[in-house]
Design a protein around this motif. Structure first.
Motif, PDB file in Angstrom:
ATOM      1  N   UNK A 129       0.824  -1.216   0.000  1.00 10.54           N
ATOM      2  CA  UNK A 129       0.000   0.000   0.000  1.00 10.54           C
ATOM      3  C   UNK A 129       0.855   1.262   0.000  1.00 10.54           C
ATOM      4  N   UNK A 130       1.957   1.238   0.735  1.00 12.16           N
ATOM      5  CA  UNK A 130       2.844   2.408   0.788  1.00 12.16           C
ATOM      6  C   UNK A 130       3.438   2.698  -0.591  1.00 12.16           C
ATOM      7  N   UNK A 131       3.826   1.660  -1.304  1.00  9.97           N
ATOM      8  CA  UNK A 131       4.366   1.847  -2.652  1.00  9.97           C
ATOM      9  C   UNK A 131       3.283   2.351  -3.599  1.00  9.97           C
ATOM     10  N   UNK A 132       2.087   1.780  -3.475  1.00 13.92           N
ATOM     11  CA  UNK A 132       0.976   2.168  -4.343  1.00 13.92           C
ATOM     12  C   UNK A 132       0.569   3.631  -4.092  1.00 13.92           C
ATOM     13  N   UNK A 133       0.831   4.146  -2.923  1.00 14.68           N
ATOM     14  CA  UNK A 133       0.567   5.555  -2.625  1.00 14.68           C
ATOM     15  C   UNK A 133       1.738   6.425  -3.083  1.00 14.68           C
ATOM     16  N   UNK A 134       2.957   5.976  -2.825  1.00  8.97           N
ATOM     17  CA  UNK A 134       4.152   6.792  -3.085  1.00  8.97           C
ATOM     18  C   UNK A 134       4.385   7.067  -4.569  1.00  8.97           C
ATOM     19  N   UNK A 135       4.307   6.051  -5.391  1.00  9.99           N
ATOM     20  CA  UNK A 135       4.659   6.231  -6.804  1.00  9.99           C
ATOM     21  C   UNK A 135       3.705   7.193  -7.516  1.00  9.99           C
ATOM     22  N   UNK A 136       2.385   7.011  -7.432  1.00 10.77           N
ATOM     23  CA  UNK A 136       1.505   7.987  -8.090  1.00 10.77           C
ATOM     24  C   UNK A 136       1.644   9.403  -7.514  1.00 10.77           C
ATOM     25  N   UNK A 137       1.958   9.514  -6.229  1.00  8.57           N
ATOM     26  CA  UNK A 137       2.103  10.841  -5.621  1.00  8.57           C
ATOM     27  C   UNK A 137       3.231  11.634  -6.290  1.00  8.57           C
ATOM     28  N   UNK A 138       4.247  10.939  -6.776  1.00  4.25           N
ATOM     29  CA  UNK A 138       5.359  11.633  -7.437  1.00  4.25           C
ATOM     30  C   UNK A 138       4.960  12.193  -8.799  1.00  4.25           C
ATOM     31  N   UNK A 139       3.784  11.804  -9.308  1.00  6.59           N
ATOM     32  CA  UNK A 139       3.358  12.219 -10.636  1.00  6.59           C
ATOM     33  C   UNK A 139       2.083  13.051 -10.638  1.00  6.59           C
ATOM     34  N   UNK A 140       1.697  13.569  -9.488  1.00 10.81           N
ATOM     35  CA  UNK A 140       0.554  14.491  -9.472  1.00 10.81           C
ATOM     36  C   UNK A 140       0.956  15.739 -10.264  1.00 10.81           C
ATOM     37  N   UNK A 141      -0.011  16.514 -10.732  1.00  9.70           N
ATOM     38  CA  UNK A 141       0.354  17.707 -11.515  1.00  9.70           C
ATOM     39  C   UNK A 141       1.310  18.648 -10.778  1.00  9.70           C
ATOM     40  N   UNK A 142       1.058  18.886  -9.502  1.00 11.74           N
ATOM     41  CA  UNK A 142       1.939  19.792  -8.749  1.00 11.74           C
ATOM     42  C   UNK A 142       3.342  19.215  -8.617  1.00 11.74           C
ATOM     43  N   UNK A 143       3.428  17.921  -8.335  1.00  6.88           N
ATOM     44  CA  UNK A 143       4.744  17.291  -8.213  1.00  6.88           C
ATOM     45  C   UNK A 143       5.458  17.297  -9.562  1.00  6.88           C
ATOM     46  N   UNK A 144       4.733  16.995 -10.616  1.00  8.64           N
ATOM     47  CA  UNK A 144       5.339  16.973 -11.956  1.00  8.64           C
ATOM     48  C   UNK A 144       5.914  18.352 -12.315  1.00  8.64           C
ATOM     49  N   UNK A 145       5.137  19.399 -12.051  1.00  2.00           N
ATOM     50  CA  UNK A 145       5.624  20.765 -12.309  1.00  2.00           C
ATOM     51  C   UNK A 145       6.885  21.047 -11.509  1.00  2.00           C
ATOM     52  N   UNK A 146       6.872  20.662 -10.234  1.00  2.00           N
ATOM     53  CA  UNK A 146       8.010  20.928  -9.348  1.00  2.00           C
ATOM     54  C   UNK A 146       9.269  20.205  -9.843  1.00  2.00           C
ATOM     55  N   UNK A 147       9.121  18.941 -10.226  1.00  2.00           N
ATOM     56  CA  UNK A 147      10.287  18.201 -10.724  1.00  2.00           C
ATOM     57  C   UNK A 147      10.797  18.779 -12.032  1.00  2.00           C
ATOM     58  N   UNK A 148       9.909  19.203 -12.916  1.00  2.00           N
ATOM     59  CA  UNK A 148      10.375  19.710 -14.202  1.00  2.00           C
ATOM     60  C   UNK A 148      10.963  21.102 -14.106  1.00  2.00           C
ATOM     61  N   UNK A 149      10.648  21.842 -13.057  1.00  2.00           N
ATOM     62  CA  UNK A 149      11.209  23.189 -12.864  1.00  2.00           C
ATOM     63  C   UNK A 149      12.550  23.171 -12.162  1.00  2.00           C
ATOM     64  N   UNK A 150      12.973  22.018 -11.683  1.00  2.00           N
ATOM     65  CA  UNK A 150      14.212  21.934 -10.910  1.00  2.00           C
ATOM     66  C   UNK A 150      15.394  21.783 -11.816  1.00  2.00           C
TER      67      UNK A 150
END
Length: 150
Positions: A129-150
């Motif tokens: 369950x922790x993995x199933x929560x963690x991986x999609x969380x890294x690809x939310x729109x806000x997270x995606x924007x943050x990673x691509x701006x770094x």
């Protein structure tokens, strides 16, 4: 400070923090499961502890990569996605799935369940369950924007 250029980095999105928390939770559940399996192994602890070393090495690497990810590394995010989200998740699911698919009596899986087996199943469930929560969380729109701006 006229004429001084500086950049203010965007704050880390909550989803990235959630992803990191999920990864740490998965590591803790996996370590607990490994330790319980070593203790439960029936043999002397020293002999079964050697089997924990490769698992510990993997967990240390995953922990280090997770630290890079939470600090904005896109490469770390990709490594975690493939390593934990695909390979690791498959390794966690294959064994229980094989057991379920090989039985004719689903209820029989639970009738002889010992307390230690129940704890191990709980650790495995938390890990998944922790993995199933963690991986999609890294690809939310806000997270995606943050990673691509770094």
């Amino acid at each position: 400070m006229t004429g001084t250029a500086f950049s203010v980095s965007a704050p880390r999105p909550r989803a990235v923090t959630v992803a990191f928390g999920g990864l740490v939770t998965a590591l803790a559940a996996g370590a607990a499961e490994g330790l319980l399996r070593a203790i439960r192994g029936g043999g002397e602890f020293g002999a079964t502890a050697a089997g924990l070393l490769p698992r510990l090495a993997i967990y240390l690497v995953v922990g280090a990569v997770a630290l890079y990810m939470v600090n904005g590394s896109r490469v770390a995010r990709a490594l975690l996605t493939v390593g934990i989200g695909v390979v690791g998740l498959l390794s966690l699911i294959i064994e229980p799935l094989a057991v379920v698919l090989s039985t004719d009596d689903f209820a029989a899986l639970f009738t002889g369940l010992s307390p230690s087996s129940a704890v191990l199943a709980g650790c495995r469930t938390v890990h998944i369950l922790a993995v199933v929560i963690a991986i999609p969380a890294m690809y939310t729109p806000a997270a995606h924007r943050w990673f691509t701006q770094r």
